[in-house]
Scaffold this motif. Structure first.
Motif, PDB file in Angstrom:
ATOM      1  N   ASP A 641       0.842  -1.204   0.000  1.00  0.00           N
ATOM      2  CA  ASP A 641       0.000   0.000   0.000  1.00  0.00           C
ATOM      3  C   ASP A 641       0.875   1.251   0.000  1.00  0.00           C
ATOM      4  OD1 ASP A 641      -2.349   1.403  -0.114  1.00  0.00           O
ATOM      5  OD2 ASP A 641      -2.699   1.381   2.044  1.00  0.00           O
ATOM      6  N   VAL A 642       1.814   1.309  -0.947  1.00  0.00           N
ATOM      7  CA  VAL A 642       2.689   2.476  -1.072  1.00  0.00           C
ATOM      8  C   VAL A 642       1.904   3.622  -1.710  1.00  0.00           C
ATOM      9  CG1 VAL A 642       4.807   3.384  -2.079  1.00  0.00           C
ATOM     10  CG2 VAL A 642       4.712   1.008  -1.302  1.00  0.00           C
ATOM     11  N   LYS A 643       1.788   4.717  -0.996  1.00  0.00           N
ATOM     12  CA  LYS A 643       1.074   5.906  -1.471  1.00  0.00           C
ATOM     13  C   LYS A 643       1.542   7.106  -0.658  1.00  0.00           C
ATOM     14  CE  LYS A 643      -2.925   4.927   1.507  1.00  0.00           C
ATOM     15  NZ  LYS A 643      -4.391   4.696   1.536  1.00  0.00           N
ATOM     16  N   PRO A 644       1.265   8.343  -1.089  1.00  0.00           N
ATOM     17  CA  PRO A 644       1.759   9.528  -0.362  1.00  0.00           C
ATOM     18  C   PRO A 644       1.301   9.578   1.087  1.00  0.00           C
ATOM     19  CG  PRO A 644       1.003  10.144  -2.551  1.00  0.00           C
ATOM     20  CD  PRO A 644       0.622   8.716  -2.360  1.00  0.00           C
ATOM     21  N   HIS A 645       0.125   9.031   1.406  1.00  0.00           N
ATOM     22  CA  HIS A 645      -0.375   9.050   2.778  1.00  0.00           C
ATOM     23  C   HIS A 645       0.490   8.194   3.706  1.00  0.00           C
ATOM     24  CE1 HIS A 645      -3.668   9.900  -0.007  1.00  0.00           C
ATOM     25  NE2 HIS A 645      -4.242  10.601   0.955  1.00  0.00           N
ATOM     26  N   ASN A 646       1.191   7.217   3.170  1.00  0.00           N
ATOM     27  CA  ASN A 646       2.011   6.305   3.977  1.00  0.00           C
ATOM     28  C   ASN A 646       3.494   6.626   3.908  1.00  0.00           C
ATOM     29  OD1 ASN A 646      -0.245   4.889   4.814  1.00  0.00           O
ATOM     30  ND2 ASN A 646      -0.128   3.436   3.132  1.00  0.00           N
ATOM     31  N   ILE A 647       3.838   7.805   3.385  1.00  0.00           N
ATOM     32  CA  ILE A 647       5.214   8.300   3.391  1.00  0.00           C
ATOM     33  C   ILE A 647       5.233   9.524   4.295  1.00  0.00           C
ATOM     34  CG2 ILE A 647       7.118   9.222   2.022  1.00  0.00           C
ATOM     35  CD1 ILE A 647       5.952   7.680  -0.370  1.00  0.00           C
ATOM     36  N   LEU A 648       5.825   9.393   5.483  1.00  0.00           N
ATOM     37  CA  LEU A 648       5.824  10.460   6.478  1.00  0.00           C
ATOM     38  C   LEU A 648       7.142  11.233   6.435  1.00  0.00           C
ATOM     39  CD1 LEU A 648       4.160   8.578   9.469  1.00  0.00           C
ATOM     40  CD2 LEU A 648       3.091   9.785   7.561  1.00  0.00           C
ATOM     41  N   LEU A 649       7.110  12.484   6.872  1.00  0.00           N
ATOM     42  CA  LEU A 649       8.252  13.385   6.772  1.00  0.00           C
ATOM     43  C   LEU A 649       8.609  13.922   8.152  1.00  0.00           C
ATOM     44  CD1 LEU A 649       6.966  15.376   3.664  1.00  0.00           C
ATOM     45  CD2 LEU A 649       8.504  13.407   3.659  1.00  0.00           C
ATOM     46  N   ASP A 650       9.917  13.801   8.529  1.00  0.00           N
ATOM     47  CA  ASP A 650      10.335  14.296   9.841  1.00  0.00           C
ATOM     48  C   ASP A 650      10.654  15.787   9.778  1.00  0.00           C
ATOM     49  OD1 ASP A 650      12.818  14.538   8.654  1.00  0.00           O
ATOM     50  OD2 ASP A 650      13.724  12.856   9.726  1.00  0.00           O
ATOM     51  N   CYS A 651      11.275  16.307  10.832  1.00  0.00           N
ATOM     52  CA  CYS A 651      11.530  17.746  10.901  1.00  0.00           C
ATOM     53  C   CYS A 651      12.477  18.227   9.824  1.00  0.00           C
ATOM     54  CB  CYS A 651      12.072  18.115  12.283  1.00  0.00           C
ATOM     55  SG  CYS A 651      13.608  17.275  12.710  1.00  0.00           S
ATOM     56  N   ASP A 652      13.342  17.338   9.300  1.00  0.00           N
ATOM     57  CA  ASP A 652      14.274  17.698   8.235  1.00  0.00           C
ATOM     58  C   ASP A 652      13.784  17.254   6.863  1.00  0.00           C
ATOM     59  OD1 ASP A 652      16.189  18.817  10.009  1.00  0.00           O
ATOM     60  OD2 ASP A 652      16.819  16.803  10.562  1.00  0.00           O
ATOM     61  N   TRP A 653      12.497  16.884   6.780  1.00  0.00           N
ATOM     62  CA  TRP A 653      11.865  16.449   5.536  1.00  0.00           C
ATOM     63  C   TRP A 653      12.429  15.128   5.015  1.00  0.00           C
ATOM     64  CZ3 TRP A 653       7.583  19.117   4.540  1.00  0.00           C
ATOM     65  CH2 TRP A 653       7.486  20.422   5.036  1.00  0.00           C
ATOM     66  N   ASN A 654      13.035  14.360   5.913  1.00  0.00           N
ATOM     67  CA  ASN A 654      13.474  13.019   5.524  1.00  0.00           C
ATOM     68  C   ASN A 654      12.272  12.084   5.507  1.00  0.00           C
ATOM     69  OD1 ASN A 654      16.297  13.652   5.428  1.00  0.00           O
ATOM     70  ND2 ASN A 654      16.291  13.665   7.658  1.00  0.00           N
ATOM     71  N   PRO A 655      12.116  11.254   4.473  1.00  0.00           N
ATOM     72  CA  PRO A 655      10.933  10.388   4.383  1.00  0.00           C
ATOM     73  C   PRO A 655      11.088   9.107   5.188  1.00  0.00           C
ATOM     74  CG  PRO A 655      12.292  10.082   2.447  1.00  0.00           C
ATOM     75  CD  PRO A 655      12.985  11.137   3.280  1.00  0.00           C
ATOM     76  N   LYS A 656       9.962   8.612   5.703  1.00  0.00           N
ATOM     77  CA  LYS A 656       9.931   7.316   6.376  1.00  0.00           C
ATOM     78  C   LYS A 656       8.660   6.592   5.945  1.00  0.00           C
ATOM     79  CE  LYS A 656      12.821   8.346  10.342  1.00  0.00           C
ATOM     80  NZ  LYS A 656      13.173   7.917  11.704  1.00  0.00           N
ATOM     81  N   VAL A 657       8.834   5.398   5.421  1.00  0.00           N
ATOM     82  CA  VAL A 657       7.695   4.592   4.981  1.00  0.00           C
ATOM     83  C   VAL A 657       6.969   4.057   6.208  1.00  0.00           C
ATOM     84  CG1 VAL A 657       6.969   2.625   3.590  1.00  0.00           C
ATOM     85  CG2 VAL A 657       8.945   3.989   2.892  1.00  0.00           C
ATOM     86  N   ALA A 658       5.650   4.188   6.211  1.00  0.00           N
ATOM     87  CA  ALA A 658       4.858   3.816   7.382  1.00  0.00           C
ATOM     88  C   ALA A 658       3.676   2.958   6.975  1.00  0.00           C
ATOM     89  CB  ALA A 658       4.379   5.078   8.111  1.00  0.00           C
ATOM     90  N   ASP A 659       2.910   2.530   7.981  1.00  0.00           N
ATOM     91  CA  ASP A 659       1.656   1.794   7.837  1.00  0.00           C
ATOM     92  C   ASP A 659       1.849   0.445   7.161  1.00  0.00           C
ATOM     93  OD1 ASP A 659      -0.894   0.944   7.867  1.00  0.00           O
ATOM     94  OD2 ASP A 659      -1.761   2.688   6.903  1.00  0.00           O
TER      95      ASP A 659
END
Length: 803
Positions: A641-659
């Motif tokens: 279920d890879v989609k923009p809603h499951n790609i989270l961004l930390d304080c430095d805009w680094n992405p982390k795959v979630a869910d």
């Protein structure tokens, strides 16, 4: 003369490994009849092969701890025995009242003292006929039924050792022991990978990855073949090893009829041994890795491995770090200083020539200067240092590291390691030598480990005793009925939750604690098909994200919880979401994650905060996270279920795959098209093969979804939108139409990119990015690249001319 002939015929029968005549004509101790048992308390309860080479029975592995196994009967010069197989290596049994029994139904069962459930069983579901347990001359312990069929064998479930004629297959990996005195499952694994190649992999407390054959080169360069029709390997009696992936070798004493074994050792190396019977020792006759410092995880994080003058291997903490566990180097070292903030000018670099730490790059810069490499490290907040390497093409490359793992020293290295340390400790660091450290413990004369033998009381027996005492004292039948009703209807959830906590190691939160942290679930920060996510403030001032799972029938809510916990518990990567804990109280099921300050990619796609450079970094980081899921961890994980809603961004805009609630954790060797019973994912991002029942589901479904997300980031258009009648709603088709209409010119780029995004961009670089995204979203799954290939293309986007 007649007696001599009879004696010779009897000797030939002893050499036959599996014949009904042997099993029926010989009495104990080589055969255990149906309904019989071997007791841990009787030291003579053993099965011995007819040739006397192998013994099966209970073997002491600690203080009042025993495992049922097979070993070489003759002791070595130090009076120890060599174990070749164990049934219960991870769950030893008590030294009293434990038994191994052959049931009349044909199953083999190992029971621990008076525990109600068996510790281990062969679990042959369709077995109905009686069977006998036989120890044969090759070291194979097997069950044979009345029809002379082998219904189970120890050769089919090896631990860390292969014996001659025992096959290594896709279903029979070897896993090392934890140490020389701890026989439980260790960190090293020999297995057939999904590409049909035999590999060695490390699966440590925090990281995992393959290291043999050399991951820097392809299987073909290593002399392996990925085009095998089957996965199997075997060592014959003469010392010749043959594998379906074209791995062939002969032991140094081949052709000699020696007693041999192949073992994945506790140090992560795969070796062949031959027994020197005159000296009572095992001699190494072949090994997979000559430079043992190239074995991953051998010294742990923030430490290095080096070979001493006497060819002894030594582990050392890097300067200003200290050893975490003084009995086990795999835990590595921890810093003695507080790390500085990102880019505050308080760091300097300590130079160590001829050192390297393999893998875990946060950034790669080709053809650069040393000063530029230092700045690249300083610009990455979690940079621990960098490797500055002279490449064979005649230029220097920079490898910025976010973890310092798999460190080693070699004079053949063309590069140097630069460790980032605070300026306050820099003078002290320069005075320290990195090669100081301790040798690894390699002695076989180590003390026996002490294993805690804590047993649960049998609840059934205790309840009966309690009821009897209560009856004699009070004689109240009504009270007995109430207690019996309570016993029969009590909820087992507490037991399950205790098991879950022990199995995962995550923190277990109470529902009341999470309700308080989220202020009665008042601040919603996201929602999806699996539940709603709230922001929470915990007592230690940490801010987290609390996901309240939806209630499902048929225990689906609990299944989703177990899926996420079991999946995330095996993963560790800077581009994957970090999970802190969980809650499982009756109908309340929640997961607790780290809090991502900038929310999801979906929330920021149309904001002015994401310029083109940030979007490229998000694409690269997401690709790295998915590549780790697909290829670097020991188990194969599909996100689904890879989609923009499951790609989270930390304080430095680094992405982390979630869910990972709908992800599927698979054994690499399971038939893929049989494990999915329904389509998974979100409309618009789902690969075409989900729609066809006969199409196998592979990691390429995530590649397709990733390609759609990349196109969405570049164009600013939703994949669910109908861009034109000709495109039929497919975003990739709309982009291809623009390319074709341009007639070979690159003017089409300005027509497809999102004009609302700030910042300049390189047209050539943007063209390659779009083409990579289009390759990922190909309808034919075989035309799509793997995620590791995507990472490589994005890291070297400026060096490639065409895709």
């Amino acid at each position: 003369m007649a007696s001599l002939v009879l004696f010779q015929m009897f000797g030939l029968l002893l050499l036959l490994p599996k014949t009904p005549l042997l099993a029926s004509s010989l009495s104990l101790p080589s055969v255990l009849k149906p309904g019989s048992s071997l007791s841990v308390e009787n030291k003579d309860d053993l099965l011995i092969s007819p040739n006397g080479l192998f013994t099966a029975g209970f073997y002491s592995v600690g203080d009042n701890a025993y495992c049922f196994g097979v070993w070489f009967t003759k002791p070595l010069s130090d009076n120890s025995h060599t174990i070749v197989w164990m049934a219960n290596r991870d769950v030893p049994v008590n030294g009293k009242r434990s038994k191994l029994s052959v049931l009349k139904s044909g199953n083999l069962v190992l029971r621990d003292a008076a525990q109600p459930l068996p510790i281990w069983t062969t679990n042959i579901i369709d077995s109905t006929k009686p069977a006998q347990l036989i120890m044969n001359n090759t070291g194979n312990l097997y069950l044979q039924n009345q029809d002379n069929q082998t219904i189970w064998e120890s050769f089919g479930s090896p631990t860390d050792t292969l014996l001659p004629l025992q096959k290594l297959t896709k279903n029979t990996p070897l896993v090392s022991s934890r140490s020389l005195t701890n026989y439980s499952s260790g960190f090293y694994k020999l297995y057939f990978d999904s590409d049909n190649v035999i590999r060695l992999a490390y699966n440590g407390p925090s990281v995992a990855g393959t290291y043999w054959p050399d991951p820097k080169i392809t299987a073909w360069v290593s002399g392996r073949s990925t085009w095998a029709s089957r996965r199997t390997a075997v060592l014959d009696l003469s010392g010749h090893f043959v594998s379906s992936d074209s791995l062939f070798f002969n032991t140094s004493d081949s052709e000699n009829q020696s007693v041999r074994r192949l073992t994945v050792d506790v140090d992560g190396n795969f070796r062949a041994y031959s027994l020197d019977e005159s000296k009572g020792i095992w001699k190494v006759t072949w090994q997979a890795i000559s430079d043992t410092c190239r074995v991953h995880g051998i010294c742990g994080e923030n430490s290095t491995c080096s070979i001493g003058p006497n060819q002894d291997r030594r582990c050392s903490c890097i300067p200003n770090h200290k050893m975490i566990n003084h009995t086990d180097w795999s835990y590595g070292c921890k810093p003695e200083f507080n790390t500085t903030l990102c880019g505050n000018g308080e760091d300097d670099f300590l130079h160590f020539p001829h050192y390297d730490f393999y893998g875990y790059e946060a950034k790669f810069v080709r053809n650069t200067t040393l000063d530029e490499c230092k700045q690249a490290c300083l610009s990455v907040c979690n940079c621990k240092g960098f490797h500055y390497n002279f490449e064979t093409d005649g230029y220097y490359s920079c490898y910025v590291k976010f973890k310092l793992i798999n460190g080693f020293r070699t004079v053949s290295s063309n590069g140097s390691m630069y460790l980032k340390v605070p300026k306050s400790v820099f003078p002290l660091s320069k005075s320290k030598s990195i090669v100081q450290g301790d040798s690894l413990i390699c002695s076989h004369k180590l003390p026996t480990i002490q294993i805690d033998r804590a047993y649960e009381k049998n609840p059934k027996n205790e309840s009966v005793k309690f009821l009897m005492i209560f009856t004699y004292v009070f004689g109240a039948l009504e009270t007995i009925c109430i207690l019996y009703f309570f016993y029969r209807t009590r909820s087992p959830s507490t037991t399950r939750q205790g098991y879950l906590q022990a199995a995962t190691g995550f923190q277990r939160f109470s529902y009341a604690e999470l309700k308080k942290a989220t202020n009665n679930f008042s601040k919603e920060i996201g929602r999806g098909g699996g539940g709603i996510v709230y922001k929470g403030q915990f007592s230690n001032n940490r801010v987290g994200a609390v996901k309240l799972l939806k209630e499902f029938g048929n225990n689906q809510g609990e299944a989703g919880l177990l899926s996420e916990i079991s999946t995330l518990g095996r993963l560790n990567h800077m581009n994957l979401i970090d999970m802190w804990g969980y809650c499982a109280e009756t109908k309340h099921k929640l997961l607790v994650y780290e809090y991502m300050e900038n929310g999801s990619l979906a929330q920021n796609l149309h904001s002015s905060k994401l310029d083109w450079d940030k979007r490229f970094d998000i694409a690269l980081g997401t690709a790295k996270g998915l590549a780790y899921l697909h290829e670097e961890c020991l188990e194969w994980v599909l996100h689904c279920d890879v989609k923009p809603h499951n790609i989270l961004l930390d304080c430095d805009w680094n992405p982390k795959v979630a869910d990972f609630g709908v992800s599927k954790l698979l054994d690499r060797d399971v038939t893929l098209n049989s494990v999915f019973t329904r389509a998974r994912g979100t409309r618009g991002y789902m690969a075409p093969e989900w729609l066809f029942l006969n199409h196998p589901i592979t990691s390429k479904v995530d590649v397709y979804s990733y390609g759609v997300v990349m196109l969405q980031m570049i164009t600013g258009r939703s994949p669910a939108c109908d861009q034109s009648a000709e495109s039929k709603g497919r975003l990739d088709r709309w982009v291809k139409e623009k390319m074709i209409a341009a007639g070979g010119k690159n003017d089409w780029i300005t027509e497809v990119i999102d004009v609302t995004v700030d910042g300049k961009y390189d047209k050539r670089k943007m063209e390659i990015l779009i083409k990579v995204a289009l390759r990922c979203s190909e309808e034919d799954k075989d035309a799509r690249p793997t995620m590791s290939q995507v990472v490589d293309m994005l890291l070297h986007v400026e060096d490639h001319s065409d895709y």
